[in-house]
Enzyme design. Sequence first.
Site, PDB file in Angstrom:
ATOM      1  N   HIS A 136     -87.904-107.983  41.741  1.00  0.00           N
ATOM      2  CA  HIS A 136     -86.951-108.866  42.272  1.00  0.00           C
ATOM      3  C   HIS A 136     -85.464-109.625  41.642  1.00  0.00           C
ATOM      4  CE1 HIS A 136     -90.957-110.348  44.250  1.00  0.00           C
ATOM      5  NE2 HIS A 136     -90.466-109.293  44.992  1.00  0.00           N
ATOM      6  N   CYS A 195     -65.363-113.511  42.687  1.00  0.00           N
ATOM      7  CA  CYS A 195     -65.052-112.394  41.637  1.00  0.00           C
ATOM      8  C   CYS A 195     -63.555-112.341  41.411  1.00  0.00           C
ATOM      9  CB  CYS A 195     -65.369-111.045  42.481  1.00  0.00           C
ATOM     10  SG  CYS A 195     -65.116-109.726  41.362  1.00  0.00           S
ATOM     11  N   CYS A 198     -61.833-108.920  42.272  1.00  0.00           N
ATOM     12  CA  CYS A 198     -61.652-108.614  43.510  1.00  0.00           C
ATOM     13  C   CYS A 198     -61.588-109.558  44.391  1.00  0.00           C
ATOM     14  CB  CYS A 198     -62.464-107.303  43.990  1.00  0.00           C
ATOM     15  SG  CYS A 198     -64.149-108.057  44.396  1.00  0.00           S
ATOM     16  N   GLY A 235    -101.073-112.929  36.098  1.00  0.00           N
ATOM     17  CA  GLY A 235    -100.348-114.254  36.587  1.00  0.00           C
ATOM     18  C   GLY A 235     -99.608-114.144  37.612  1.00  0.00           C
ATOM     19  N   SER A 237    -100.923-114.208  42.129  1.00  0.00           N
ATOM     20  CA  SER A 237    -102.021-114.221  43.068  1.00  0.00           C
ATOM     21  C   SER A 237    -101.495-112.870  44.227  1.00  0.00           C
ATOM     22  CB  SER A 237    -102.020-115.415  43.993  1.00  0.00           C
ATOM     23  OG  SER A 237    -100.750-115.620  44.596  1.00  0.00           O
ATOM     24  N   ASN A 261    -105.897-114.145  35.823  1.00  0.00           N
ATOM     25  CA  ASN A 261    -104.933-115.194  36.580  1.00  0.00           C
ATOM     26  C   ASN A 261    -105.770-116.336  36.633  1.00  0.00           C
ATOM     27  OD1 ASN A 261    -102.469-115.704  38.219  1.00  0.00           O
ATOM     28  ND2 ASN A 261    -104.003-115.919  39.954  1.00  0.00           N
ATOM     29  N   GLY A 263    -106.763-119.054  39.228  1.00  0.00           N
ATOM     30  CA  GLY A 263    -106.968-119.105  40.594  1.00  0.00           C
ATOM     31  C   GLY A 263    -107.128-117.940  41.427  1.00  0.00           C
TER      32      GLY A 263
END
Length: 295
Positions: A136, A195, A198, A235, A237, A261, A263
């Site tokens: 991500h 920026c 630009c 770590g 789910s 983990n 849970g």
Amino acid sequence: MAQVADGAGRNEAAGAADGIGADEIAGLAGLFADGPLALLTGAGVSTDSGIPDYRGAGTPPRTPMSIDQFTRDEAYRRRFWAGARAGADRLAPVQPNAGHRAAAELERDGYLSGVITQNVDGLHARAGSVNLAELHGNGAVIRCIPLDHRFSREEVLRWFDVANPGFAERWADAEITPDGDAAVTDTTGVRVPVCPACGGMLRPDVVYFGEVVPQRVFAHAERIVAGAAGLLVAGTSLAVNTGMRLVHRAERRGIPLAVINRGPTAIDGRDSVRLRIEGGTSEALTALVSRLAAR
Ligand SMILES: [Zn+2]
């Protein structure tokens, strides 16, 4: 009185969950007999660094900002930059924890084919993980949308301070949200950085709600799984779809899975899951390093 009882109950529960048995760690170490594993991590590895896990129990439901809102509406960009600046000083002390350090050590010693993370906090990289796929993105990197000019978040926040004198001081005590930003309730007059190369719109290099993981990043994660004798999930789910796609890759290859983990997870009880450790990732990964070193 009720509050005290609640607090004690929670501590006891946490203590029980952290009692990871030596036999469990031995079982985990045994999975390395056929070669290095791929490590897939989520928010649970960063909670010991003080970053809240917004999917964890007891956190209020939240609606993440979408990329369309961010790019189409300046009010969202004002709120984003204001929150980022107000939260920055208190988040500066955040450091990689024992779990991140153990992951880097396992890779260095040849026990991991690489690390795949759903986190955007950059802590695996700071701890020294090298073959790292950040699914991500990394919130510490800011890029311009039109030409992909790249800057550090720190640098951009310095420009923010120049454009918004007195803002940081005014909002120094704003409440920190689970996203790691601060809740700034009035963003009137906030000037959004652009920026310097630009003049284009700047955004964090993270995958927003409504966006997909870039193909080259997912392909990197797939290579890490393809080079592994097993997949260790720690770590998370596995509520995020991309993580599940990697689980399916591993299952198709017929390699074993292991889960650490606190849970429940989306893959509990599946035939592919050879080992399930209920507990914290810092403790489990540190114990794993010691166990493997002792062989
Ligand atoms: Zn640019």
